[in-house]
Design a protein around this motif. Structure first.
Motif, PDB file in Angstrom:
ATOM      1  N   SER A   1       0.837  -1.196   0.000  1.00  0.00           N
ATOM      2  CA  SER A   1       0.000   0.000   0.000  1.00  0.00           C
ATOM      3  C   SER A   1       0.875   1.251   0.000  1.00  0.00           C
ATOM      4  CB  SER A   1      -0.943  -0.003   1.197  1.00  0.00           C
ATOM      5  OG  SER A   1      -0.232   0.241   2.373  1.00  0.00           O
ATOM      6  N   MET A   2       2.071   1.136   0.608  1.00  0.00           N
ATOM      7  CA  MET A   2       2.962   2.295   0.620  1.00  0.00           C
ATOM      8  C   MET A   2       3.459   2.608  -0.787  1.00  0.00           C
ATOM      9  SD  MET A   2       5.268   2.031   3.974  1.00  0.00           S
ATOM     10  CE  MET A   2       6.566   3.161   3.809  1.00  0.00           C
ATOM     11  N   VAL A   3       3.875   1.553  -1.479  1.00  0.00           N
ATOM     12  CA  VAL A   3       4.412   1.752  -2.817  1.00  0.00           C
ATOM     13  C   VAL A   3       3.335   2.288  -3.758  1.00  0.00           C
ATOM     14  CG1 VAL A   3       5.382   0.595  -4.825  1.00  0.00           C
ATOM     15  CG2 VAL A   3       6.226   0.050  -2.544  1.00  0.00           C
ATOM     16  N   SER A   4       2.136   1.680  -3.671  1.00  0.00           N
ATOM     17  CA  SER A   4       1.078   2.146  -4.575  1.00  0.00           C
ATOM     18  C   SER A   4       0.602   3.533  -4.165  1.00  0.00           C
ATOM     19  CB  SER A   4      -0.086   1.158  -4.583  1.00  0.00           C
ATOM     20  OG  SER A   4      -0.705   1.161  -3.315  1.00  0.00           O
ATOM     21  N   GLY A   5       0.705   3.834  -2.851  1.00  0.00           N
ATOM     22  CA  GLY A   5       0.296   5.149  -2.377  1.00  0.00           C
ATOM     23  C   GLY A   5       1.202   6.254  -2.889  1.00  0.00           C
ATOM     24  N   LEU A   6       2.461   5.892  -3.175  1.00  0.00           N
ATOM     25  CA  LEU A   6       3.411   6.897  -3.642  1.00  0.00           C
ATOM     26  C   LEU A   6       2.928   7.596  -4.907  1.00  0.00           C
ATOM     27  CD1 LEU A   6       7.042   5.564  -3.193  1.00  0.00           C
ATOM     28  CD2 LEU A   6       5.970   7.570  -2.196  1.00  0.00           C
ATOM     29  N   LYS A   7       2.073   6.889  -5.664  1.00  0.00           N
ATOM     30  CA  LYS A   7       1.567   7.496  -6.893  1.00  0.00           C
ATOM     31  C   LYS A   7       0.769   8.758  -6.595  1.00  0.00           C
ATOM     32  CE  LYS A   7       1.192   3.119  -9.302  1.00  0.00           C
ATOM     33  NZ  LYS A   7       0.271   1.996  -9.288  1.00  0.00           N
ATOM     34  N   ARG A   8       0.179   8.793  -5.394  1.00  0.00           N
ATOM     35  CA  ARG A   8      -0.625   9.962  -5.052  1.00  0.00           C
ATOM     36  C   ARG A   8       0.194  11.053  -4.370  1.00  0.00           C
ATOM     37  NH1 ARG A   8      -4.443   6.025  -3.979  1.00  0.00           N
ATOM     38  NH2 ARG A   8      -3.834   5.908  -1.807  1.00  0.00           N
ATOM     39  N   ALA A   9       1.502  10.806  -4.230  1.00  0.00           N
ATOM     40  CA  ALA A   9       2.350  11.786  -3.547  1.00  0.00           C
ATOM     41  C   ALA A   9       2.375  13.092  -4.328  1.00  0.00           C
ATOM     42  CB  ALA A   9       3.760  11.228  -3.418  1.00  0.00           C
ATOM     43  N   PRO A  10       2.613  14.215  -3.623  1.00  0.00           N
ATOM     44  CA  PRO A  10       2.668  15.497  -4.328  1.00  0.00           C
ATOM     45  C   PRO A  10       3.795  15.459  -5.363  1.00  0.00           C
ATOM     46  CG  PRO A  10       3.516  15.695  -2.091  1.00  0.00           C
ATOM     47  CD  PRO A  10       2.895  14.343  -2.195  1.00  0.00           C
ATOM     48  N   LYS A  11       3.508  15.919  -6.575  1.00  0.00           N
ATOM     49  CA  LYS A  11       4.430  15.675  -7.687  1.00  0.00           C
ATOM     50  C   LYS A  11       5.757  16.408  -7.569  1.00  0.00           C
ATOM     51  CE  LYS A  11       1.452  13.592 -10.795  1.00  0.00           C
ATOM     52  NZ  LYS A  11       0.183  13.878 -10.073  1.00  0.00           N
ATOM     53  N   ILE A  12       5.670  17.747  -7.439  1.00  0.00           N
ATOM     54  CA  ILE A  12       6.914  18.520  -7.503  1.00  0.00           C
ATOM     55  C   ILE A  12       7.901  18.136  -6.391  1.00  0.00           C
ATOM     56  CG2 ILE A  12       7.879  20.859  -7.475  1.00  0.00           C
ATOM     57  CD1 ILE A  12       5.213  21.764  -8.790  1.00  0.00           C
ATOM     58  N   PRO A  13       7.466  18.071  -5.135  1.00  0.00           N
ATOM     59  CA  PRO A  13       8.419  17.658  -4.097  1.00  0.00           C
ATOM     60  C   PRO A  13       9.025  16.286  -4.361  1.00  0.00           C
ATOM     61  CG  PRO A  13       6.442  18.525  -3.098  1.00  0.00           C
ATOM     62  CD  PRO A  13       6.167  18.438  -4.559  1.00  0.00           C
ATOM     63  N   THR A  14       8.211  15.356  -4.861  1.00  0.00           N
ATOM     64  CA  THR A  14       8.727  14.018  -5.114  1.00  0.00           C
ATOM     65  C   THR A  14       9.792  14.056  -6.202  1.00  0.00           C
ATOM     66  OG1 THR A  14       6.487  13.299  -4.642  1.00  0.00           O
ATOM     67  CG2 THR A  14       8.006  11.637  -5.429  1.00  0.00           C
ATOM     68  N   VAL A  15       9.518  14.843  -7.235  1.00  0.00           N
ATOM     69  CA  VAL A  15      10.503  14.964  -8.318  1.00  0.00           C
ATOM     70  C   VAL A  15      11.798  15.573  -7.776  1.00  0.00           C
ATOM     71  CG1 VAL A  15      11.027  16.166 -10.466  1.00  0.00           C
ATOM     72  CG2 VAL A  15       8.812  15.056 -10.171  1.00  0.00           C
ATOM     73  N   ILE A  16      11.683  16.646  -6.994  1.00  0.00           N
ATOM     74  CA  ILE A  16      12.883  17.286  -6.445  1.00  0.00           C
ATOM     75  C   ILE A  16      13.654  16.299  -5.570  1.00  0.00           C
ATOM     76  CG2 ILE A  16      13.742  19.117  -4.941  1.00  0.00           C
ATOM     77  CD1 ILE A  16      11.561  20.893  -5.917  1.00  0.00           C
ATOM     78  N   LEU A  17      12.926  15.536  -4.771  1.00  0.00           N
ATOM     79  CA  LEU A  17      13.595  14.540  -3.933  1.00  0.00           C
ATOM     80  C   LEU A  17      14.318  13.510  -4.785  1.00  0.00           C
ATOM     81  CD1 LEU A  17      11.257  13.755  -0.918  1.00  0.00           C
ATOM     82  CD2 LEU A  17      13.378  15.037  -1.008  1.00  0.00           C
ATOM     83  N   GLY A  18      13.668  13.114  -5.894  1.00  0.00           N
ATOM     84  CA  GLY A  18      14.296  12.159  -6.805  1.00  0.00           C
ATOM     85  C   GLY A  18      15.594  12.734  -7.364  1.00  0.00           C
ATOM     86  N   ILE A  19      15.545  13.990  -7.802  1.00  0.00           N
ATOM     87  CA  ILE A  19      16.744  14.646  -8.340  1.00  0.00           C
ATOM     88  C   ILE A  19      17.834  14.685  -7.271  1.00  0.00           C
ATOM     89  CG2 ILE A  19      17.664  16.831  -9.190  1.00  0.00           C
ATOM     90  CD1 ILE A  19      14.940  17.372 -10.457  1.00  0.00           C
ATOM     91  N   LEU A  20      17.417  15.025  -6.052  1.00  0.00           N
ATOM     92  CA  LEU A  20      18.365  15.124  -4.947  1.00  0.00           C
ATOM     93  C   LEU A  20      19.061  13.792  -4.707  1.00  0.00           C
ATOM     94  CD1 LEU A  20      18.992  17.431  -2.959  1.00  0.00           C
ATOM     95  CD2 LEU A  20      17.540  16.250  -1.327  1.00  0.00           C
ATOM     96  N   LEU A  21      18.252  12.727  -4.706  1.00  0.00           N
ATOM     97  CA  LEU A  21      18.821  11.389  -4.512  1.00  0.00           C
ATOM     98  C   LEU A  21      19.791  11.052  -5.641  1.00  0.00           C
ATOM     99  CD1 LEU A  21      16.031   9.012  -3.196  1.00  0.00           C
ATOM    100  CD2 LEU A  21      18.243   9.548  -2.160  1.00  0.00           C
ATOM    101  N   ALA A  22      19.391  11.397  -6.870  1.00  0.00           N
ATOM    102  CA  ALA A  22      20.257  11.132  -8.013  1.00  0.00           C
ATOM    103  C   ALA A  22      21.577  11.889  -7.858  1.00  0.00           C
ATOM    104  CB  ALA A  22      19.553  11.544  -9.306  1.00  0.00           C
ATOM    105  N   PHE A  23      21.488  13.150  -7.416  1.00  0.00           N
ATOM    106  CA  PHE A  23      22.700  13.935  -7.159  1.00  0.00           C
ATOM    107  C   PHE A  23      23.594  13.228  -6.156  1.00  0.00           C
ATOM    108  CE2 PHE A  23      21.147  18.514  -8.215  1.00  0.00           C
ATOM    109  CZ  PHE A  23      21.090  18.149  -9.548  1.00  0.00           C
TER     110      PHE A  23
END
Lengths: 331, 299, 307
Positions: B21-43
């Motif tokens: 449920s956590m993984v599927s719930g991530l789809k509903r996560a706020p988009k911009i913060p999630t993207v920024i976090l993804g970029i941060l992790l990639a960095f």
């Protein structure tokens, strides 16, 4: 107040017409109250009976125009109080009704008083607001109100805080807050559910006495048919946001018309009567987000016919103010 | 035997369901913060391949190059260079590593310790509880930055010393919250039932209480990451963070401080990086809290 | 009520003692105390003097006794660099830190309570969004960076306030704003969420059912209850305050305790640092004590449960 023996010839005080209160949620519209009609006559006690979630409380809050904003909204209907439609006046005029002509007692005395103000302060509020009395005069009225609900030594109690009162005493204080201004209508939303049986009996007796003295009309919301039998002149049975049957109290116990009313009455244990098993209504109350088409009770109704599944039955008038919504009665 | 293994199955299923449920719930996560976090992790993970330049190579010929949109800016140093001619963008990218590594390590260490202490404190009651609570109060009463300053300065600047001194502060915050949660769960009926059938305390804590504080812990951990990034940046600004030449955002801001009137970009961009990182973590954490643990609006 | 206050005072004293002890343990465990306390300062007898003052030739419990004794007499020792008593140094610097803190706190309260209340009352309205944006930015911006950016804008580019130092009332604006914004952020969110909880409560519905007007419902019935959790959490807010003041004073070269502390760490003047930690800790504990007493005054239920 008018002096008459039965309530059915008295003037109509409150006339609720086709009231609809919906919750607008992300997952859809929840029809908490979906076309409610009923009347309350002067000095009359009217019961509003039904399972949890049938829309009883929301009907009360709609009458007070206190439905939780912004989620819920009264979308349709009229609430005529002495002929004045409460839904068409503006908020500041509505405030003149609240606490002065219409008072309310809520379910849980633990939470319906503000914990940080003294009891005196809270009882005084409607007196100051509506009777425009101040100082010693207002305080005298507070003490009278507390005496009227039989609170011992009110002079000391007014300085105390709600947490220093027992549950039954608190509910009396809440009643005193409502009754201090001698309202014409008291909306009592399951006021005794959280009280012990003995305390409950005291409270009911108290309200009945006050009602007799002042001729106040009362709407009793409850799921306890015992209270209805004891307190009410008339019963309105609610199911899934609608009133399915309305009748005088003796009539409904003797000759219930709607299958749901019958089922409700059958599921009350009767002292001394031996039955193999207590009756239980099959199925669940419907999800108010997707009420079945037709009569909302048909999936659980033992006498459901084909027409029940497609069309909601109109009101069949049974004399006086009584009516029932059922295809069986129509035939 | 049979019943023991069936509880086992039920338990693992609960965790598995929760994960799904956590993984599927991530789809509903706020988009911009999630993207920024993804970029941060990639960095943080692939920074050395993403950065256009070597973040620590000095090129005095290029010192104080302004960002590309200014006159005299160059496309090879999009965000400009610092006093020593090092590329700001590359340093911001690599700088994420220190912030992330440090805060995640501290969350794991301090948070883990805090959860254990909080469970023990909330469950055992009386003496142990009041002892742990006094300890927590004292730690929370210490000025974090000052104590860290003294400590790191005395034992030497390193990743480990910053980690070592910040962990107890984090543990104290976790202990406080988990204890409160444990106190209320302890009174619930299923714990009483477990006690009645003779379940040992450690098993009650592990099987009945821990899964119920889990959501709170996840939310708290997320929100604390942002807090720790800020704390680490402050320490590094004051000169007691992870030592140079490894770029750290706070240190970069400090480095730009003398040039605020001539080269604002040196201080601006690393600060923006901190701002965006913390902002998106907090927004993400807020969303997590609203979904997992709506009662805790106050966290 | 009195026994409650007594209990809290006792707990506060216990907390103070814990902090003093923790500082003692830290100072004895991170290296040779005489070395730490005198490091690199070449007074001829500095080391011997410090050893004597700390009683380093005696067993640890005896050293602890000496330490506690000195603390009880209000003796925090002397600066290793210039021999000025630390209490004197701190008393000189305290007003600057304190006034800046008050300025920032005033700013934070003046903005956070109205914003939080209006945000809750008019949920999802423009003012709620404004409050949210202010809060999220305030919690995410590193204070040292915000300070520098404000200096660039207001002191360098527009030149309307002094960039640093404590010169006149205008010099309070930038550091006060920098320090206050972070604090305000947490408070806005706290006020808003606890206000939302209270507005949902039965007693607020009840007040409305009595015909009380919306302004009185919010300002009398709701606000006072909503402030209870805010006060409970203000201890944590204070922690943020102390951290913030160390950094902000540093950025603005503010002549307060934080600046002294950072300078002393850099110059290894350990007695001063120790003094600052103890003073900050004591301050924190006493503010929390004060908050708890205030709490008991606002919430009448406290007095009787003794919790």
């Amino acid at each position: 107040m008018t002096e008459m023996s039965t309530t059915k010839d008295r003037p109509i005080l409150l006339d609720v017409k086709d009231l609809k209160t919906y919750f607008f949620q992300r997952r859809g519209v929840l029809k908490a109250v979906d076309g409610v009609n009923f009347t309350v006559r002067a000095g009359e006690s009217v019961g509003l009976v039904g399972e949890s979630g049938s829309g009883k409380s929301m009907t009360c809050l709609s009458i007070m125009r206190l439905v939780p904003k912004p989620a819920a909204r009264i979308v349709e209907g009229q609430i005529l109080f002495n002929g004045q439609d409460l839904l068409s006046i503006d908020e500041s005029d509505m405030r003149e009704y609240r606490g002065s002509k219409i008072a309310m007692v809520m379910q849980d005395p633990q939470t319906s008083m503000n914990p940080v103000f003294t009891v005196g302060n809270q009882v005084e509020e409607p007196i100051k607001l509506h009777l425009k009395e101040r100082g010693a005069q207002a305080m005298q009225r507070v003490l009278d109100a507390l005496r009227a609900v039989r609170i011992p030594s009110p002079e000391d109690r007014v300085k105390q805080y709600p947490h220093q009162f027992s549950g039954g005493m608190r509910q009396r204080v809440v009643a005193a807050m409502g009754l201090a201004t001698s309202p014409e209508l008291l909306v009592a939303d399951e006021p005794t559910t959280s009280l012990d049986v003995t305390i409950q009996a005291q409270f009911l007796g108290l309200i009945r006495d006050i009602q007799k003295e002042h001729g106040t009309s009362v709407i009793w919301v409850t799921h306890d048919l015992g209270i209805v039998a004891q307190m009410c002149d008339r019963v309105n049975v609610m199911y899934a946001g609608r009133i399915v049957e309305s009748a005088e109290v003796q009539k409904i116990y003797k000759d219930p018309q709607h299958p749901y009313t019958k089922a409700l009455l059958d599921s009350v244990p009767v002292m001394g009567a031996r039955r193999p098993r207590l009756y239980q209504i099959d199925g669940q109350p419907p999800d108010l987000r997707s009420i079945p088409t037709g009569c909302s009770f048909w999936p659980r109704c033992p006498a459901a016919m084909d027409i029940c599944k497609t069309e909601y039955p109109p009101a069949t008038h049974l004399g006086g103010d009584d009516f029932v919504h059922c295809w069986l009665a129509e035939k | 035997m049979a019943s023991a293994s069936s509880t086992q199955i039920v338990m693992t299923n609960v965790w598995k369901l929760r994960l799904i449920s956590m993984v599927s719930g991530l789809k509903r996560a706020p988009k911009i913060p999630t993207v920024i976090l993804g970029i941060l992790l990639a960095f943080g993970l692939f920074g050395q391949w993403l950065a256009p330049h070597d973040p620590i190579s000095i090129d005095l010929a290029k010192s104080f190059t302004p960002p590309v949109w200014h006159e005299g800016g160059s496309a090879s140093n999009i965000l400009g260079t610092d006093k020593l001619g090092r590329d700001i963008l590359s340093r911001v990218i690599i700088g994420s590593r220190v912030s992330l590594a440090l805060s995640l390590t501290i969350i794991a260490l301090g948070g883990g310790a805090g959860v254990i202490l909080g469970l023990i404190s909330g469950y055992s009651g009386r003496k142990v509880d009041s002892l742990i609570q006094r300890g927590v109060e004292v730690i929370l009463a210490m000025p974090t930055i000052l104590v860290a300053l003294v400590f790191v300065f005395t034992v030497g600047r390193s990743f480990e010393s910053v980690m070592f001194i910040l962990s107890p502060f984090l543990a104290a915050r976790f202990t406080r919250i988990v204890r409160g949660e444990t106190l209320s769960i302890r009174e619930r009926d299923f714990v009483a039932v477990a006690k009645v059938i003779g379940t040992p305390s450690w098993m009650i804590l592990l099987r009945h209480i821990l899964p119920n504080v889990f959501n709170t812990v996840i939310v708290l951990a997320t929100l604390e990451v942002g807090h720790l990034i800020l704390l680490e940046a402050s320490l590094s600004f004051l000169g007691v963070g992870v030592p140079p030449p490894h770029p750290a955002w706070g240190l970069m801001v400090a480095g730009g401080r003398e040039f605020i009137s001539s080269a604002y970009w040196i201080a601006l961009f690393p600060g923006l990086a901190i701002l965006f990182a913390v902002l998106s973590i907090n927004l993400f954490g807020d969303w997590l809290r609203d979904t997992l643990d709506p009662r805790r609006r106050q966290l | 009520m009195l026994s409650y206050i007594g209990l809290r005072i006792l707990q506060a004293l216990l907390g103070l003692w814990f902090i003093a002890t923790l500082v003692f343990i830290l100072s004895r465990s991170i290296g040779d105390p005489a070395e730490i306390f005198t490091a690199r300062h070449g007074h001829v007898h500095a080391r011997e003097m410090m050893e004597e003052r700390l009683g380093l030739d005696k067993p640890l419990y005896h050293q602890y006794g000496i330490y506690v004794g000195q603390l009880l007499r209000g003796d925090l020792g002397k600066s290793v660099r210039n021999g000025i008593p630390i209490t004197k140094i701190l008393m000189e610097r305290l007003p600057a830190t304190f006034t800046l803190g008050l300025f920032a706190l005033g700013f934070a309260i003046a903005f956070s309570i109205p914003l939080g209340v209006l945000g809750a009352v008019y949920r999802d309205s423009p003012i709620d969004w404004f409050a949210k944006v202010m809060a999220f930015l305030g919690q995410a911006m590193p204070p040292f960076w915000l300070g520098i950016m404000l200096i660039i804008l207001f002191a360098v580019v527009w030149d309307i306030v002094p960039p640093a130092g404590k010169t006149g009332w205008t010099s309070y604006i930038l550091p006060g704003f920098t320090l206050g914004w972070g604090v305000m952020a947490g408070m806005v969110r706290l006020v808003r969420s606890s206000m939302l909880d209270v507005l949902d409560s039965d007693y607020v519905t009840m007040a409305r059912a009595k015909g009380v007007g919306e302004i009185v419902v919010v300002s009398k019935h709701a606000l006072r209850n909503a402030l209870i959790p805010v006060i409970t959490y203000s201890g944590l807010v204070l922690g943020a305050f102390m951290n913030g003041s160390v950094v902000v004073e540093q950025v603005f070269a503010w002549p307060g305790i934080g600046t002294v502390a950072v300078q002393s760490v850099v110059s290894r003047d350990f007695p001063i640092v120790q003094g600052v930690v103890i003073v900050f800790g004591a301050f924190f504990i006493f503010i929390n004590l004060f908050v708890d007493i205030l709490y008991a005054v606002i919430d009448p239920r406290i007095k009787y449960t003794g919790q």
